[in-house]
Design a protein around this motif. Structure first.
Motif, PDB file in Angstrom:
ATOM      1  N   VAL A 179       0.723  -1.183  -0.181  1.00 32.91           N
ATOM      2  CA  VAL A 179       0.052  -0.104  -0.033  1.00 32.91           C
ATOM      3  C   VAL A 179       0.995   1.488   0.040  1.00 32.91           C
ATOM      4  N   LEU A 180       1.778   1.448   0.903  1.00 32.85           N
ATOM      5  CA  LEU A 180       2.575   2.361   1.008  1.00 32.85           C
ATOM      6  C   LEU A 180       3.587   2.665  -0.276  1.00 32.85           C
ATOM      7  N   TRP A 181       3.844   1.777  -1.198  1.00 38.19           N
ATOM      8  CA  TRP A 181       4.696   1.887  -2.259  1.00 38.19           C
ATOM      9  C   TRP A 181       3.760   2.769  -3.164  1.00 38.19           C
ATOM     10  N   VAL A 182       2.547   2.124  -3.397  1.00 42.52           N
ATOM     11  CA  VAL A 182       1.387   2.981  -4.184  1.00 42.52           C
ATOM     12  C   VAL A 182       1.392   4.316  -3.909  1.00 42.52           C
ATOM     13  N   LEU A 183       1.165   4.435  -2.354  1.00 40.50           N
ATOM     14  CA  LEU A 183       0.722   5.951  -2.098  1.00 40.50           C
ATOM     15  C   LEU A 183       1.906   7.050  -2.392  1.00 40.50           C
ATOM     16  N   TYR A 184       2.933   6.548  -1.862  1.00 45.37           N
ATOM     17  CA  TYR A 184       4.031   7.683  -1.839  1.00 45.37           C
ATOM     18  C   TYR A 184       5.399   7.133  -2.029  1.00 45.37           C
ATOM     19  N   ASP A 202      11.786  12.647  -9.857  1.00 49.64           N
ATOM     20  CA  ASP A 202      12.976  13.180 -10.202  1.00 49.64           C
ATOM     21  C   ASP A 202      13.349  13.696  -8.839  1.00 49.64           C
ATOM     22  N   ASP A 203      14.828  13.748  -8.876  1.00 51.75           N
ATOM     23  CA  ASP A 203      15.557  13.984  -7.720  1.00 51.75           C
ATOM     24  C   ASP A 203      15.244  15.371  -7.182  1.00 51.75           C
ATOM     25  N   ALA A 204      14.900  15.454  -5.894  1.00 54.99           N
ATOM     26  CA  ALA A 204      14.547  16.660  -5.100  1.00 54.99           C
ATOM     27  C   ALA A 204      15.575  17.616  -4.620  1.00 54.99           C
ATOM     28  N   GLY A 205      16.888  16.954  -4.834  1.00 57.50           N
ATOM     29  CA  GLY A 205      18.095  17.836  -4.473  1.00 57.50           C
ATOM     30  C   GLY A 205      19.043  17.027  -3.887  1.00 57.50           C
ATOM     31  N   LEU A 206      20.304  16.998  -4.272  1.00 59.81           N
ATOM     32  CA  LEU A 206      21.666  16.366  -3.698  1.00 59.81           C
ATOM     33  C   LEU A 206      21.519  14.734  -4.004  1.00 59.81           C
ATOM     34  N   GLY A 207      20.594  14.369  -4.707  1.00 58.63           N
ATOM     35  CA  GLY A 207      20.558  12.936  -5.040  1.00 58.63           C
ATOM     36  C   GLY A 207      20.022  12.203  -3.904  1.00 58.63           C
ATOM     37  N   LEU A 208      19.450  12.832  -2.750  1.00 57.07           N
ATOM     38  CA  LEU A 208      18.980  11.902  -1.573  1.00 57.07           C
ATOM     39  C   LEU A 208      17.585  11.519  -1.587  1.00 57.07           C
ATOM     40  N   ILE A 209      16.709  12.191  -2.378  1.00 58.23           N
ATOM     41  CA  ILE A 209      15.288  11.561  -2.384  1.00 58.23           C
ATOM     42  C   ILE A 209      14.582  12.052  -3.609  1.00 58.23           C
ATOM     43  N   GLY A 210      13.696  11.340  -4.017  1.00 60.20           N
ATOM     44  CA  GLY A 210      12.540  11.621  -5.285  1.00 60.20           C
ATOM     45  C   GLY A 210      11.594  12.778  -4.888  1.00 60.20           C
ATOM     46  N   ASP A 211      10.990  13.338  -5.837  1.00 61.51           N
ATOM     47  CA  ASP A 211      10.275  14.353  -5.699  1.00 61.51           C
ATOM     48  C   ASP A 211       8.953  13.416  -5.234  1.00 61.51           C
ATOM     49  N   PRO A 212       8.328  13.950  -3.839  1.00 65.04           N
ATOM     50  CA  PRO A 212       7.337  13.128  -3.471  1.00 65.04           C
ATOM     51  C   PRO A 212       6.054  13.396  -4.165  1.00 65.04           C
ATOM     52  N   ASN A 213       5.855  14.324  -4.896  1.00 60.63           N
ATOM     53  CA  ASN A 213       4.575  14.804  -5.545  1.00 60.63           C
ATOM     54  C   ASN A 213       4.527  14.161  -6.868  1.00 60.63           C
ATOM     55  N   GLU A 214       5.658  13.850  -7.578  1.00 54.11           N
ATOM     56  CA  GLU A 214       5.540  13.523  -8.980  1.00 54.11           C
ATOM     57  C   GLU A 214       4.623  12.418  -9.322  1.00 54.11           C
ATOM     58  N   PHE A 215       4.954  11.256  -8.488  1.00 53.78           N
ATOM     59  CA  PHE A 215       4.138  10.105  -8.934  1.00 53.78           C
ATOM     60  C   PHE A 215       3.034   9.698  -7.703  1.00 53.78           C
ATOM     61  N   LEU A 216       2.727  10.737  -6.780  1.00 52.42           N
ATOM     62  CA  LEU A 216       1.817  10.366  -5.596  1.00 52.42           C
ATOM     63  C   LEU A 216       0.707   9.668  -6.064  1.00 52.42           C
ATOM     64  N   GLY A 217       0.521   8.463  -5.417  1.00 57.79           N
ATOM     65  CA  GLY A 217      -0.542   7.559  -5.899  1.00 57.79           C
ATOM     66  C   GLY A 217      -0.547   7.066  -7.132  1.00 57.79           C
TER      67      GLY A 217
END
Length: 450
Positions: A53-58, A66-81
């Protein structure tokens, strides 16, 4: 244009990797005592349910946005749900639907969390485990997956259409299928949780032998079977890379099992079924990052080193005093380190990765990258996991009481027992199991006084 052959292979591989979690449940379930087997298996199935479930949600967006900065995490809103990914389009990297890749990576997240549970067998509240699963996956696994698995995409004209994580792109460490993101990550987390929860009652004194070795062997067999999807499937195509990874996975695993059995024979005078099963898993772990970077001969060497070192490493918990119940540290952390670092020595340009290690004429350039990548994931996972585990322990409580541990975690946490003893002596299965636990407690207390 969708390549139906590649798509079929990716979806088949995803199903194989999904099978690994029930396989792990059997493997771990057989290794614990009879009063803990259901809880052990439920920890794997609980992770399977929640992470799906969590994988699909966020989760997918955190890992592959797409990287949100410094290669640390992807954009949480790009593929939300998973918004925008259901269209009949192919991925940026190849001719398969993006949703096929989404499914394939989801099962990697699931098995990583399930692996951790073996370090805290017999003593963790199921509710606390589920809370931990959600938090740990969100702030440890999803970011690390972005570091290791998310590659930058550059068009032929030099235009960057997607920016990925720092280990895969800036550091350029090789990890074909998850030696760092899965095994070092889970192994370091297992060590941290084992330290937070402390030792089981009777650790180092009572035998705590596996209650069902046939289950262990069945589980190991399913893991070996599913691992071909884990490694060969990571080629994301039905091609030569997948074929090389498949063969290397087979031969390294066999070599590791032989090495483990040989160590047992020399050290203890006999080779055991548990050792054979553990050697299989150690080999699978070690070849995971290296399966596209080494030759089949190199894969044999990886397996031999991993099998021997992991067989020796599982005894460290008794010398150092940490209770890693089912040897997550000795097999997954040590095996993951072995496979990741040996790339710097055994990689060959003839393999699909196309890089030479020290033993094939290369220099130390790839070796230091492998070491930095491995240590970065190890430290990040250990520190964050320790803090998460400590916070849960201080708030809702992570560990069951000593009385409940003696009674049996299956009875206390799930109101069930794995085996029905009614036909053997009357009364309910749970009551019979509780009686057994009380007798065990009396025997333990008597031994302590003596």
């Amino acid at each position: 244009m969708v390549n139906t052959g590649d798509t079929a292979w990716i979806l088949t591989s995803a199903a194989l990797v999904l099978l690994m979690t029930p396989g792990l449940a059997l493997f771990y379930g057989g290794m614990v005592r009879a009063k803990s087997v259901l809880n052990m298996m439920m920890m794997s199935f609980g992770a399977l349910a929640l992470i799906s479930v969590l994988w699909v949600l966020y989760g997918y967006s955190f890992a592959f946005g797409d990287d949100a900065g410094l290669g640390l995490i992807g954009d949480p809103n790009e593929f939300l749900g998973l918004k925008g990914l259901m269209e009949d389009t192919t991925s940026e990297a190849g001719g398969y639907p993006v949703m096929a890749f989404v499914g394939f990576q989801a099962v990697f997240a699931i098995i990583t969390v399930a692996l951790i549970s073996g370090a805290i067998a017999d003593r963790a509240k199921f509710s606390a485990w589920m809370v931990f699963t959600g938090i740990w996956t969100s702030i440890v696994y999803f970011p690390v997956a972005h570091w290791v698995f998310d590659f930058t995409v550059t068009e032929d004209d030099g235009t960057v259409t997607h920016t990925g994580g720092w280990i895969a792109n800036n550091l350029a460490a090789l990890d074909f299928a998850g030696g760092t993101a899965v095994h070092i990550n889970a192994g370091a987390a297992g060590l941290a949780l084992a330290l937070v929860l402390g030792k089981r009652r009777g650790f180092g004194r009572d035998p705590m032998r596996p209650h069902n070795l046939p289950l262990v062997m069945i589980g190991a067999g399913l893991l070996w079977f599913g691992w071909f999807g884990f490694n060969a499937g990571s080629a994301l195509a039905a091609n030569n890379t997948a074929a090389v990874a498949w063969v290397n996975t087979m031969v390294a695993t066999g070599a590791a099992a032989l090495a483990w059995l040989l160590v047992e024979k020399i050290r203890d005078g006999h080779s055991t079924s548990l050792g054979g099963a553990s050697g299989v898993v150690a080999g699978l772990v070690a070849i995971t990052p290296a399966c596209a970077a080494v030759s089949p001969i190199g894969a044999i060497l990886v397996g031999l080193v991993a099998g021997a070192l992991c067989a020796l490493a599982v005894g460290l918990k008794f010398k150092l005093g940490y209770d890693d119940s089912l040897d997550v540290v000795g097999v997954h952390l040590v095996g993951g380190l072995v496979g990741t670092i040996l790339i710097g020595f055994l990689a060959t340009e003839d393999a699909p990765a196309g890089i030479d290690g020290l033993f094939y004429g290369g220099d130390v350039d790839q070796l230091w990258r492998q070491v930095v990548g491995a240590l970065a994931v190890l430290v990040y996972s250990f520190v964050l996991t320790y803090l998460i585990g400590l916070a849960i322990q201080k708030t809702m409580g992570f560990r069951i009481s000593e009385e409940d541990e003696v009674t049996g975690i299956d009875t206390v946490e799930h109101a069930e027992s794995a085996y029905d003893f009614v036909s053997l002596g009357g009364g309910s299965g749970a009551a019979s199991l509780t009686g057994q636990a009380r007798a065990e407690a009396r025997n333990t207390e008597g031994a302590t006084r003596a």
